[in-house]
Design an enzyme around this catalytic site. Structure first.
Site, PDB file in Angstrom:
ATOM      1  N   LYS A 284       0.846  -1.186   0.000  1.00  0.00           N
ATOM      2  CA  LYS A 284       0.000   0.000   0.000  1.00  0.00           C
ATOM      3  C   LYS A 284       0.884   1.240   0.000  1.00  0.00           C
ATOM      4  O   LYS A 284       1.935   1.265   0.649  1.00  0.00           O
ATOM      5  CB  LYS A 284      -0.899  -0.009   1.240  1.00  0.00           C
ATOM      6  CG  LYS A 284      -1.851   1.185   1.344  1.00  0.00           C
ATOM      7  CD  LYS A 284      -2.738   1.050   2.575  1.00  0.00           C
ATOM      8  CE  LYS A 284      -3.713   2.223   2.704  1.00  0.00           C
ATOM      9  NZ  LYS A 284      -4.620   2.073   3.864  1.00  0.00           N
TER      10      LYS A 284
ATOM     11  N   SER B 292      -9.518   2.171   3.103  1.00  0.00           N
ATOM     12  CA  SER B 292      -8.672   2.918   2.192  1.00  0.00           C
ATOM     13  C   SER B 292      -7.699   2.048   1.410  1.00  0.00           C
ATOM     14  O   SER B 292      -7.066   2.511   0.464  1.00  0.00           O
ATOM     15  CB  SER B 292      -7.875   3.965   2.982  1.00  0.00           C
ATOM     16  OG  SER B 292      -7.011   3.330   3.925  1.00  0.00           O
TER      17      SER B 292
ATOM     18  N   SER C 267      -9.795  -0.177   7.395  1.00  0.00           N
ATOM     19  CA  SER C 267      -9.262  -0.033   6.037  1.00  0.00           C
ATOM     20  C   SER C 267      -8.530  -1.240   5.481  1.00  0.00           C
ATOM     21  O   SER C 267      -8.089  -1.211   4.334  1.00  0.00           O
ATOM     22  CB  SER C 267      -8.336   1.193   5.974  1.00  0.00           C
ATOM     23  OG  SER C 267      -9.089   2.374   6.069  1.00  0.00           O
TER      24      SER C 267
END
Length: 514
Positions: free
Chosen positions: A82, A157, A181
């Protein structure tokens, strides 16, 4: 939509590792295949930065270690990070224009540890800006699309992380979970994901959002695959002031989670046909009330019935302050964000406005241009609740509620249940662009994940069915454990995945449109 990368032909990470050791495939071949798959799936917008030379250099190093007999446990396994983790070589933007083009001089601890284990990074994954969002529509570099239905969001997210795993572009990915997330995008993309106990995995090198909430966790097809990443990721880190040296008396070192997992599996193996006999599953009344979509409720109910078939006992419990988790979180997290994001002023690093007349105007314009609307919204809320005259009324009150929410969970574990199960999200993935006129509507979708984050508990999402238009959109089951119970959570999830195949489904099997 593209064909899955070469690594999928060998099964999970454990099987892939065996194939690499037996020279059935090389790390370079796997890396080249993953790079090609990521390029072919560019319509998903899951990747923000790929550098073929860096990836192949890591693959060649893994092949050399395999040949020399010095390979780590993840040698040659293709993963991706990420974009909230800082990395040397690959750019780090946290999905924001504010950090466009930023090159970190060091790696996050999680990145370091997975690299030391031999994992090969394919690149950096798209995410909501500064990890603020539940749909991955807040990225400055465009929304990520859900591989199951490209009209749908992947969740956020860590949407790029979940989409890359769902499309089988890589074997696993890293994500961060502040209010859900990791779990929410895992649920909406039909993959497995886990948020460990706060403090068990280092936050050093994670672009900060909410310092008392942020926690790193992996996403992968199965719970067994999650174990392969989570165990080497974990452990005390002196560079992180919130890192735990011990977990309930056990040293917080790599190997702790695997030992707990192995012990639980041994017990379940010995139990025979009812491996989960005696396991008490708490089912919160508040998780099945108004607002839960019927298709999600049906899939979760079927999963709970499967656990009962494995010998577990369902126990009705109450988490009475569930609804208060939303206002508490959306006071505490923005307050911490307003403090953490104060460093982005255009002076030392980050976006700087081109036109200004003095320092104050430069900072104001740089922040106005560099931050997106959702980030600005949360900075303003956070600054307000921390300001003189409102700190006691909002921030301290939210912290008191946070403590009460944690006590609700502990009361349930002490008196009624061993684990808690329920939905991850009230609905399946929404369409891209929905709720555009109501930016706070997505906040309500976090109702089942926020309490866990506020309490600092470990929790995971596993695929348990489909719902939505034409039954094409995945549903996730949330499994919540007590502190430091990650290994047992993964073992329990594995027992479910041994008798179901939701985690093996890939986009295209349900007649989805691409």
């Amino acid at each position: 939509m593209t064909t899955s990368a070469l690594h999928t032909q060998f099964g999970g990470i454990a099987e892939l590792r065996a194939a690499l050791a037996q020279r059935q495939v090389s790390a370079r071949e796997l890396a080249q295949s993953a790079l090609a798959a990521a390029q072919a799936a560019s319509d998903l917008n899951a990747f923000l930065h790929i550098d073929e030379a860096l990836t192949l250099a890591e693959a060649d190093a893994a092949d050399a270690a395999l040949a020399a007999g010095t390979a780590g446990p993840l040698a040659g396994v293709p993963i991706a990070h990420k974009d909230a983790f800082v990395t040397r070589g690959w750019r780090t933007t946290a999905g924001s224009k504010m950090l466009n083009g930023y090159a970190s001089p060091f790696d996050a601890t999680v990145v370091q540890r997975l690299q030391a284990a031999g994992a090969v990074s394919i690149g950096k994954l798209n995410c909501d800006e500064f990890a603020m969002g539940s749909a991955n529509e807040n990225s400055a570099y465009g929304a990520v699309r859900n591989p199951w239905d490209t009209k749908a969001v992947p969740g956020g997210s860590s949407g790029g992380s979940a989409a890359a795993v769902a499309a089988r572009l890589v074997a696993a990915t890293t994500g961060t979970d502040t209010g859900g997330s990791v779990r929410q995008p895992a649920a909406l993309c039909g993959v497995s994901g886990i948020k460990p106990t706060y403090g068990t995995v280092s936050r050093f090198g994670i672009v900060a959002f909410g310092s008392s909430l942020d926690q790193a966790g992996p996403l992968a097809p199965s719970s067994r695959d999650l174990l392969e990443l989570l165990d080497p990721m974990s452990g005390f880190d002196p560079s992180d002031a919130t890192s735990l040296e011990s977990c309930d008396g056990t040293p917080n070192v790599p190997g702790r989670i695997r030992a707990t997992y192995d012990a639980a599996q041994a017990g379940y193996d010995a139990a025979g046909s009812l491996p989960l006999k005696g396991l008490r599953i708490g089912v919160p009344q508040e998780y099945f009330g108004a607002g839960l979509a019927p298709d999600v409720a049906a899939a979760v109910e079927a999963a709970l019935a499967q656990f009962e078939a494995l010998g577990a006992q369902r126990v009705s419990i109450s988490l009475p302050r569930t609804e208060l988790a939303i206002p508490a979180y959306y006071v505490i997290a923005p307050a911490e964000a307003s403090s953490n994001l104060a460093r982005y002023d255009g002076v030392r690093y980050g976006h700087r406005a081109q036109e200004y007349t003095d320092l104050n105007q430069m900072i104001a314009r740089s922040r106005a241009e560099g931050f997106g609307d959702e980030v600005k919204r949360r900075i303003l809320i956070g600054t307000y609740v921390l300001s003189h005259g409102y700190y006691d009324a909002y921030y301290l009150q939210a912290q008191r509620v946070r403590r009460l929410i944690a006590q609700d969970f502990q009361r349930a574990y002490a008196d009624q249940c061993d684990v808690i199960m329920g939905p991850v999200s009230p609905t399946v993935a929404k369409n891209l662009g929905d709720n555009r006129d109501d930016p706070t509507a997505d906040w309500l979708a976090d109702i089942y994940t926020l309490g866990v984050s506020l309490a600092g508990l470990p929790a995971m999402s596993v695929p348990c069915g489909f719902g939505g238009d034409g039954q094409r959109r995945p549903v996730g089951l949330q499994i919540i454990g007590n502190y430091f119970d990650e290994g047992r959570l993964l073992a329990i999830a594995d027992r479910y995945q041994q008798v179901t195949d939701w985690h093996r489904r890939v986009p295209g099997q349900q007649g989805t449109e691409h």
